[in-house]
Write a protein that holds these residues in place. Structure first.
Motif, PDB file in Angstrom:
ATOM      1  N   HIS A 174       0.846  -1.204   0.000  1.00 47.71           N
ATOM      2  CA  HIS A 174       0.000   0.000   0.000  1.00 47.71           C
ATOM      3  C   HIS A 174       0.881   1.252   0.000  1.00 47.71           C
ATOM      4  CE1 HIS A 174      -0.304  -0.111   4.742  1.00 47.71           C
ATOM      5  NE2 HIS A 174       0.918  -0.296   4.319  1.00 47.71           N
ATOM      6  N   SER A 176       0.601   3.663   1.946  1.00 44.25           N
ATOM      7  CA  SER A 176       0.705   4.260   3.285  1.00 44.25           C
ATOM      8  C   SER A 176       2.154   4.299   3.769  1.00 44.25           C
ATOM      9  CB  SER A 176      -0.172   3.491   4.281  1.00 44.25           C
ATOM     10  OG  SER A 176      -1.525   3.579   3.887  1.00 44.25           O
ATOM     11  N   ARG A 200       0.012  -7.015  -4.221  1.00 49.30           N
ATOM     12  CA  ARG A 200      -0.546  -7.983  -3.280  1.00 49.30           C
ATOM     13  C   ARG A 200      -0.761  -9.305  -4.011  1.00 49.30           C
ATOM     14  NH1 ARG A 200      -5.033  -4.395   0.088  1.00 49.30           N
ATOM     15  NH2 ARG A 200      -3.671  -2.567   0.249  1.00 49.30           N
ATOM     16  N   GLN A 213      -2.190   2.847  -6.082  1.00 46.35           N
ATOM     17  CA  GLN A 213      -2.984   3.548  -5.074  1.00 46.35           C
ATOM     18  C   GLN A 213      -2.614   5.025  -5.101  1.00 46.35           C
ATOM     19  OE1 GLN A 213      -2.370   1.705  -1.202  1.00 46.35           O
ATOM     20  NE2 GLN A 213      -4.230   0.489  -1.456  1.00 46.35           N
ATOM     21  N   GLU A 215      -2.570   8.132  -2.320  1.00 50.74           N
ATOM     22  CA  GLU A 215      -2.630   8.311  -0.881  1.00 50.74           C
ATOM     23  C   GLU A 215      -2.519   9.788  -0.542  1.00 50.74           C
ATOM     24  OE1 GLU A 215      -1.976   5.310   1.180  1.00 50.74           O
ATOM     25  OE2 GLU A 215      -1.797   6.269   3.148  1.00 50.74           O
ATOM     26  N   GLY A 313      -6.326   6.303   1.403  1.00 48.85           N
ATOM     27  CA  GLY A 313      -5.643   5.497   0.400  1.00 48.85           C
ATOM     28  C   GLY A 313      -6.663   4.808  -0.484  1.00 48.85           C
TER      29      GLY A 313
HETATM   30  N1  PHE Z   1      -3.492   1.689   3.198  1.00 48.66           N
HETATM   31  C1  PHE Z   1      -4.872   1.321   3.320  1.00 48.66           C
HETATM   32  C2  PHE Z   1      -5.164   0.163   2.365  1.00 48.66           C
HETATM   33  O1  PHE Z   1      -4.343  -0.165   1.557  1.00 48.66           O
HETATM   34  C3  PHE Z   1      -5.797   2.470   3.001  1.00 48.66           C
HETATM   35  C4  PHE Z   1      -5.682   3.590   3.960  1.00 48.66           C
HETATM   36  C5  PHE Z   1      -4.841   4.661   3.714  1.00 48.66           C
HETATM   37  C6  PHE Z   1      -6.447   3.618   5.117  1.00 48.66           C
HETATM   38  C7  PHE Z   1      -4.770   5.738   4.589  1.00 48.66           C
HETATM   39  C8  PHE Z   1      -6.375   4.661   5.997  1.00 48.66           C
HETATM   40  C9  PHE Z   1      -5.543   5.729   5.720  1.00 48.66           C
HETATM   41  O2  PHE Z   1      -6.202  -0.448   2.422  1.00 48.66           O
END
Ligand code: PHE
Length: 345
Positions: A174, A176, A200, A213, A215, A313
């Motif tokens: 992700h 994040s 993934r 993604q 973010e 995200g």
């Molecule tokens: N990183 C999370 C995901 O991949 C999404 C997310 C990003 C949630 C930022 C909260 C804040 O599902």
């Protein structure tokens, strides 16, 4: 006889010089040197002249024959080089061959549109590594080692010696991980838009092992930030990307790195939120969001009493396929390299 030979020669040479093609040369060759050609016939007359004159006239006749043969050969060689020159010449006024024109991949188009929407409200696009350490993808995001919440991220690990501090190497599951890298820089306030490839272990009609993604992360003085800002950004994106008639909602969820956490939804464009085959209950899921967890802020060296923020995200392929008028029943088509499919965008 000598006069006759001379006039044959002159006549032949001038005709050969005037010839305009190889075919004409061939005809002249026949006309003069062929079985019934003018020169051949004249040579037959040699027998009729007095015997003592024959060697002299015979010599002249041979010379005439040679001259005609050479003239034909020269002209023929001339035609051949002219032909090559003709092929070499390029007519610059001739209409060209139009090369097939491509266009940006639909995912790239979506990324560009997303960037331009967020730039209008002050976000800066950044990029962080796809190959990442466990520390950035999990540990610093408040996932303790071996915590079961990690399972949801179906992560690909890379066979490489783990770093003593940052742990194993992996393909980031992700964007994040970019939150940590951005906060680590220590420049505040933050209004980040991180768009990157994520990975993934998944593959079906709505998932590909590689996807994108986008973010957002906003960090500022705690008193400046609340959930309403998150909702405002979500709404702005939904209306700009999907259209003014679509609405957004947040509902409670759990993420390790946000508190409170939300799932964010957008009203279905097919049934206008009434409920249909595609959305079931009127809403389509956009992805996660939430207020940055105090532990995450602490892990990045900031004081959570002073600083607060929100993050979201969402999936690029997901928002692309949720756009009105775009019907993609298998998301894997986006990466199939099928031109019949890609040409539609
Ligand atoms: N990183 C999370 C995901 O991949 C999404 C997310 C990003 C949630 C930022 C909260 C804040 O599902």
């Amino acid at each position: 006889m000598e006069n006759e030979l001379m006039s044959i020669k002159n006549n032949a040479v001038s005709l050969i010089l005037d010839a305009r093609s190889e075919k004409e040369l061939e005809e002249l060759k026949l006309q003069f040197l062929g079985k019934n050609g003018t020169l051949t016939m004249a040579l037959k007359e040699l027998t009729k002249i007095p015997i003592e004159k024959r060697p002299e006239v015979g010599k002249l006749a041979n010379e005439v024959k040679q001259i005609i043969e050479e003239a034909i050969e020269n002209s023929s060689a001339n035609f051949k080089t002219k032909k090559i020159e003709k092929i070499k010449k390029i007519d610059v006024t001739e209409p060209g061959i139009r090369p097939p024109l491509g266009h940006l991949h639909p995912v790239t188009q979506a990324i560009e549109e997303i960037i331009s929407i967020f730039e209008r409200i002050g976000f800066t696009r950044v990029r962080y590594p796809e190959i990442e350490w466990d520390f950035y993808a999990f540990e610093a995001l408040n996932f303790p080692e071996n915590h079961p919440a990690r399972d949801d991220w179906e992560t690909f690990f890379i066979e490489q010696q783990p770093d003593p501090k940052k742990g194993p190497v992996l393909l980031t599951p992700h964007t994040s991980s970019g939150q940590i890298r951005e906060m680590e820089k220590g420049k505040l306030p933050i209004k980040m838009l991180n768009i990157a490839k994520t990975y993934r272990r998944q593959s079906d009609v709505s998932h590909t092992p590689m996807f994108h993604q986008f973010e957002t992360l906003v960090i500022d003085k705690a008193e400046n930030i609340s959930i309403t800002h998150l909702k405002g950004v979500l709404d702005y994106f939904v209306k700009s990307y999907f259209g003014p008639d679509r609405v957004s909602r947040i509902r409670p969820y759990h993420f390790q790195f946000t508190e409170p956490s939300f799932e964010t939804d957008v009203s279905c464009g097919v049934c206008d939120g009434k409920g249909c085959k595609l959305c079931k209950e009127g809403w389509l899921e956009l992805g996660g969001a939430g207020m940055v967890h105090p532990n995450v802020i602490t892990n990045c060296g900031l004081n959570p009493e002073k600083y607060a923020g929100f993050a979201s995200g969402w999936g690029v392929e997901r928002v692309l396929t949720m756009k009105e008028g775009i019907e993609i029943d298998d998301i894997r088509l986006l990466y199939s390299n099928k031109l019949e499919f890609l040409e539609q965008f």
